[in-house]
Design a protein around this motif. Sequence first.
Motif, PDB file in Angstrom:
ATOM      1  N   SER A 103       6.563  25.044 -38.363  1.00  0.00           N
ATOM      2  CA  SER A 103       7.685  24.241 -38.871  1.00  0.00           C
ATOM      3  C   SER A 103       7.620  22.798 -38.377  1.00  0.00           C
ATOM      4  CB  SER A 103       9.008  24.885 -38.462  1.00  0.00           C
ATOM      5  OG  SER A 103       9.067  26.181 -38.999  1.00  0.00           O
ATOM      6  N   TYR A 196       8.170  32.033 -36.089  1.00  0.00           N
ATOM      7  CA  TYR A 196       9.203  33.085 -36.124  1.00  0.00           C
ATOM      8  C   TYR A 196       8.696  34.393 -35.531  1.00  0.00           C
ATOM      9  CZ  TYR A 196      11.735  29.643 -38.652  1.00  0.00           C
ATOM     10  OH  TYR A 196      12.372  28.462 -38.960  1.00  0.00           O
ATOM     11  N   ASP A 214      15.629  31.667 -42.536  1.00  0.00           N
ATOM     12  CA  ASP A 214      15.918  31.986 -43.935  1.00  0.00           C
ATOM     13  C   ASP A 214      15.831  33.496 -44.180  1.00  0.00           C
ATOM     14  OD1 ASP A 214      15.993  29.271 -44.097  1.00  0.00           O
ATOM     15  OD2 ASP A 214      13.996  29.083 -44.982  1.00  0.00           O
TER      16      ASP A 214
HETATM   17  N1  GLU Z   1      13.344  26.565 -44.532  1.00  0.00           N
HETATM   18  C1  GLU Z   1      13.621  26.174 -43.191  1.00  0.00           C
HETATM   19  C2  GLU Z   1      12.858  24.918 -42.806  1.00  0.00           C
HETATM   20  O1  GLU Z   1      12.180  24.387 -43.591  1.00  0.00           O
HETATM   21  C3  GLU Z   1      13.381  27.279 -42.199  1.00  0.00           C
HETATM   22  C4  GLU Z   1      12.081  27.999 -42.368  1.00  0.00           C
HETATM   23  C5  GLU Z   1      10.904  27.335 -41.719  1.00  0.00           C
HETATM   24  O2  GLU Z   1      11.029  26.854 -40.584  1.00  0.00           O
HETATM   25  O3  GLU Z   1       9.843  27.314 -42.333  1.00  0.00           O
HETATM   26  O4  GLU Z   1      12.940  24.425 -41.720  1.00  0.00           O
END
Ligand code: GLU
Length: 292
Positions: A103, A196, A214
Amino acid sequence: MNKKRGLLSGLAIVAATCLALTGCSGSGSEPEVAENPEFADGTTMAKLADAGTITIGTKFDQPLFGLSGPDGTPEGFDVEIGKLIAADLGIAPDKIKWVETVSQNREAFVQNGTVDIVIATYTINDKRKEVIDFGGPYYVAGQSFLVPTGNPGGITTEEGKIADSLKDKTVCTVVGSTSEENVREYTDKVMTVDKYSDCIEPMRSGQADALTTDNVILAGLADQNKGEFEVVSGTFTEEPYGIGVKKGDDEFRTFINDTLEAAYEDGRWEEAWKSTVGDNLELPEPPAVDRY
Ligand code: GLU
């Protein structure tokens, strides 16, 4: 679905069967690759089509969306979306270079050219749009919690009750995600990790009471660790997933949006969903592309 696509879907099924029976690399569909597509000189599309390859950043630890397969090639819905874009550039799936993004490094990887695009459960938001641009959305997720089966702590996504239900609990999430930002509105007891999947052991040992991100990522982790965890019903945010591209590359963003819309129309988007997420989650309606 037109006749040509119908025939090709048939071939895709044969290819998938071959893969299942022989264990040859990859999974999901084999999209129809455009033959010698024409692009204006100097565009990113022309550059990628000429090179015959594209580098795509995605997650490697998220079942259903982006999970490293037996030979290291990732599999999942995000990966299928990447294959569709590559195919319309005339690039076959085996010519895609997949790079793992977490992320926190997604914007940097787009900005510094480590990857050409990022497709990685990547929420479109204004803060990120300050440094990169997004095609899409091609899916809209929402944030929830993964908890031990039976939800012993009574954690909820119900507005007005979230903070209370998180009292005295530790929530694990990923640094650089919207999930971290969002959950901090309800609690300070947040444990952050890089991916995660790194939250699973702390959940098992009781160091963390819940994992938040999510719902679709959580559904994949629940499926991967059957019987151990469950996803709390409902969501408390909206997470429109976009395709990260270099800031200001409007032609490329338009091309990506055109490809997504065509894939909505001709069934390729639906096929991508069915061949990856399949029965784990209900088939969604494709969201309207935002040509900002
Ligand atoms: N969709 C969210 C984000 O872009 C959480 C999932 C992720 O970290 O990939 O930060």
